[in-house]
Design an enzyme around this catalytic site. Sequence first.
Site, mmCIF file in Angstrom:
data_model
loop_
_atom_site.group_PDB
_atom_site.id
_atom_site.type_symbol
_atom_site.label_atom_id
_atom_site.label_comp_id
_atom_site.label_asym_id
_atom_site.label_seq_id
_atom_site.Cartn_x
_atom_site.Cartn_y
_atom_site.Cartn_z
ATOM 1 N N TYR A 181 -7.221 7.232 -11.614
ATOM 2 C CA TYR A 181 -7.635 6.832 -10.210
ATOM 3 C C TYR A 181 -9.143 6.391 -10.179
ATOM 4 O O TYR A 181 -9.914 7.412 -10.521
ATOM 5 C CB TYR A 181 -7.262 7.877 -9.271
ATOM 6 C CG TYR A 181 -7.722 7.720 -8.033
ATOM 7 C CD1 TYR A 181 -7.030 6.508 -7.096
ATOM 8 C CD2 TYR A 181 -8.752 8.308 -7.203
ATOM 9 C CE1 TYR A 181 -7.543 6.403 -5.816
ATOM 10 C CE2 TYR A 181 -9.138 8.067 -5.925
ATOM 11 C CZ TYR A 181 -8.481 7.159 -5.207
ATOM 12 O OH TYR A 181 -8.651 6.750 -3.897
ATOM 13 N N GLU A 190 -4.717 -9.591 -9.070
ATOM 14 C CA GLU A 190 -5.365 -8.512 -8.335
ATOM 15 C C GLU A 190 -6.114 -7.652 -9.473
ATOM 16 O O GLU A 190 -5.704 -7.316 -10.281
ATOM 17 C CB GLU A 190 -4.631 -7.611 -7.332
ATOM 18 C CG GLU A 190 -4.150 -8.312 -6.183
ATOM 19 C CD GLU A 190 -3.423 -7.614 -5.148
ATOM 20 O OE1 GLU A 190 -3.462 -8.076 -3.928
ATOM 21 O OE2 GLU A 190 -3.095 -6.548 -5.428
ATOM 22 N N HIS A 245 -11.730 -3.969 -4.653
ATOM 23 C CA HIS A 245 -10.661 -4.763 -4.611
ATOM 24 C C HIS A 245 -11.039 -6.458 -4.893
ATOM 25 O O HIS A 245 -11.589 -6.717 -3.626
ATOM 26 C CB HIS A 245 -9.625 -4.549 -3.743
ATOM 27 C CG HIS A 245 -8.268 -5.322 -3.865
ATOM 28 N ND1 HIS A 245 -7.096 -5.079 -3.906
ATOM 29 C CD2 HIS A 245 -8.220 -6.694 -3.605
ATOM 30 C CE1 HIS A 245 -6.330 -6.113 -3.996
ATOM 31 N NE2 HIS A 245 -6.799 -6.994 -3.897
ATOM 32 N N GLY A 288 0.814 -1.112 0.015
ATOM 33 C CA GLY A 288 0.094 0.090 -0.009
ATOM 34 C C GLY A 288 0.743 1.290 0.000
ATOM 35 O O GLY A 288 0.271 2.349 -0.039
ATOM 36 N N ARG A 336 3.283 -14.850 -4.476
ATOM 37 C CA ARG A 336 3.449 -15.514 -3.017
ATOM 38 C C ARG A 336 2.196 -16.077 -2.564
ATOM 39 O O ARG A 336 1.086 -15.575 -3.073
ATOM 40 C CB ARG A 336 4.163 -14.483 -2.280
ATOM 41 C CG ARG A 336 3.295 -13.407 -2.186
ATOM 42 C CD ARG A 336 3.344 -12.541 -0.698
ATOM 43 N NE ARG A 336 2.123 -11.524 -0.473
ATOM 44 C CZ ARG A 336 2.071 -10.386 -1.128
ATOM 45 N NH1 ARG A 336 2.919 -9.752 -1.858
ATOM 46 N NH2 ARG A 336 0.791 -9.684 -0.841
HETATM 47 P P1 ADP Z 1 0.201 -2.721 -3.346
HETATM 48 O O1 ADP Z 1 1.043 -3.449 -4.243
HETATM 49 O O2 ADP Z 1 1.070 -1.485 -2.566
HETATM 50 O O3 ADP Z 1 -0.968 -3.341 -2.274
HETATM 51 P P2 ADP Z 1 -1.893 -2.119 -5.453
HETATM 52 O O4 ADP Z 1 -1.694 -1.795 -6.598
HETATM 53 O O5 ADP Z 1 -2.149 -3.530 -5.150
HETATM 54 O O6 ADP Z 1 -0.698 -1.798 -4.374
HETATM 55 O O7 ADP Z 1 -3.155 -1.370 -4.588
HETATM 56 C C1 ADP Z 1 -3.469 -1.248 -3.685
HETATM 57 C C2 ADP Z 1 -4.720 -0.565 -3.431
HETATM 58 O O8 ADP Z 1 -4.765 0.734 -3.596
HETATM 59 C C3 ADP Z 1 -6.126 -1.226 -3.843
HETATM 60 O O9 ADP Z 1 -6.569 -2.362 -3.227
HETATM 61 C C4 ADP Z 1 -6.712 0.114 -4.096
HETATM 62 O O10 ADP Z 1 -7.547 0.020 -2.909
HETATM 63 C C5 ADP Z 1 -5.892 1.074 -4.330
HETATM 64 N N1 ADP Z 1 -5.458 1.303 -5.550
HETATM 65 C C6 ADP Z 1 -4.415 1.024 -6.581
HETATM 66 N N2 ADP Z 1 -4.555 1.605 -7.755
HETATM 67 C C7 ADP Z 1 -5.633 2.275 -7.767
HETATM 68 C C8 ADP Z 1 -6.496 2.989 -8.822
HETATM 69 N N3 ADP Z 1 -5.877 3.072 -10.008
HETATM 70 N N4 ADP Z 1 -7.535 3.608 -8.657
HETATM 71 C C9 ADP Z 1 -8.148 3.307 -7.275
HETATM 72 N N5 ADP Z 1 -7.449 2.866 -6.147
HETATM 73 C C10 ADP Z 1 -6.377 2.194 -6.506
#
Ligand code: ADP
Length: 452
Positions: free
Chosen positions: A202, A275, A208, A165, A292
């Site tokens: 965004y 994801e 998710h 995150g 993982r």
């Molecule tokens: P990490 O690898 O740090 O977990 P992620 O890409 O999986 O990052 O994103 C983690 C969370 O961030 C998502 O579950 C979502 O809540 C938010 N997020 C990531 N990308 C977007 C996006 N393009 N728009 C809105 N929320 C996003």
Amino acid sequence: MFKKILIANRGEIALRVIRACRELGIQTVAIHSEADAASLHVRLADESVCVGPADATLSYRNIPNILSAAEITGAEAIHPGYGFLAENSHFAEVCESAGIKFIGPFPECISLMGDKAKARETMMRKGVPVIPGSEGKVTNEKEAIEIAKKIGYPVIVKAVAGGGGRGMRVVHRQEDLAKSLQTAQMEAKTAFGDDGVYIEKYFIDPRHIEVQVLADEKGKVIYLGERDCSIQRRHQKLIEESPSPVVDDRLRRELGRAALDAVSASHYVNAGTVEFLLDKDHNFYFIEMNTRIQVEHPITEMVSGIDLVKEQIKIAAGRSLEFKQSQVKLRGHSFECRINAEDPEKFTPSPGTITSFHLPGGPGVRVDSAIYLNGVVTPYYDSLIAKLIVHAGTRDEAIAKMRGALSEFVVEGIKTTLPLHKRVFDDPAFIKGRFSTNFLERFLSSLSLPLQ
Ligand code: ADP
């Protein structure tokens, strides 16, 4: 099958792997830091080796010491758990050249999926829907402005090496883009040692949704339904459920097909998670692939009846998957609450000694934890101290079961997220399954009484 496995981790996930090994008749070697000498994973493993001081970079991330521990004890394979070295392709490579099997995907695949911009490109080429945004990294302001204009504001600047995150910045207006790009690059360099960033649209109120896959070394792949991980705080998951209340059979099949495409595009082997973000119209878009076992894997185990950690080990030992997609039957509903040693309102760490402790129980209640009475939660590592998992026939029954289990759960001496979970499971919108990734932030800001 392997005779002995070293577990390059600590806490509940180390215990989880020890349990899977026992069932498979495999001996276990725990590694630990000086601060963890009295930990449960050390006591429950057949052997243990101290690999360094409390600081994880000198112990749980210390590749030479961990490999020496494997060599001295004669371990044939290493399970990395999650975090620490689990997604470190260099570690997987070094294991390979030392003749020790890394339980996970091949190093090339870890590094491909570990670069989120490259992962996006790979998926785009395969026809997996990705969030509109840049093709590859964005290096300068002009490029960033052009992309943002094309996809429309708000946009999110993300670190290619990001995880947990961290390394994300939302930008609402063109005036803020240049500065955000610069800050994001600087932050990425400090946090991940790589200043690469990319841009995505965004999404305002997405969910998710992630798909669990298993792929053996012979090319057989299955998916085990989805997990809804929309209840997050600062982009980090706090409550997960399977199935998602908004995914029907048709959408599940589409998500599954996209996940299988992601596996074939990356030549993925072992357990992994694809994801996606799901928009209000139920269009889904790839965000990343986690190479993982994930913290939230138990809810998939509960609904599928498949032990994912045992499968990981069997796949690494060269065994073929024993079931076909048509044999995967998902039953009932499962929730997981992450119990963290944190102040439930401020989310600041709350280390200390556990002075009183009682675990919930009964049918369909599972606790994955490494804490114990008078045990010490140190400030050095992840704050996750327990995962409370329930399984029941329907979502409503699972909610009732979780409420009961939460009310039985006692941890005293430190602050935990338990009071927050209790409140969420009483919330009418949550109970109806109406939420997005922004649910928790809004929920917290509207709370009238303090959490206790
Ligand atoms: P990490 O690898 O740090 O977990 P992620 O890409 O999986 O990052 O994103 C983690 C969370 O961030 C998502 O579950 C979502 O809540 C938010 N997020 C990531 N990308 C977007 C996006 N393009 N728009 C809105 N929320 C996003």
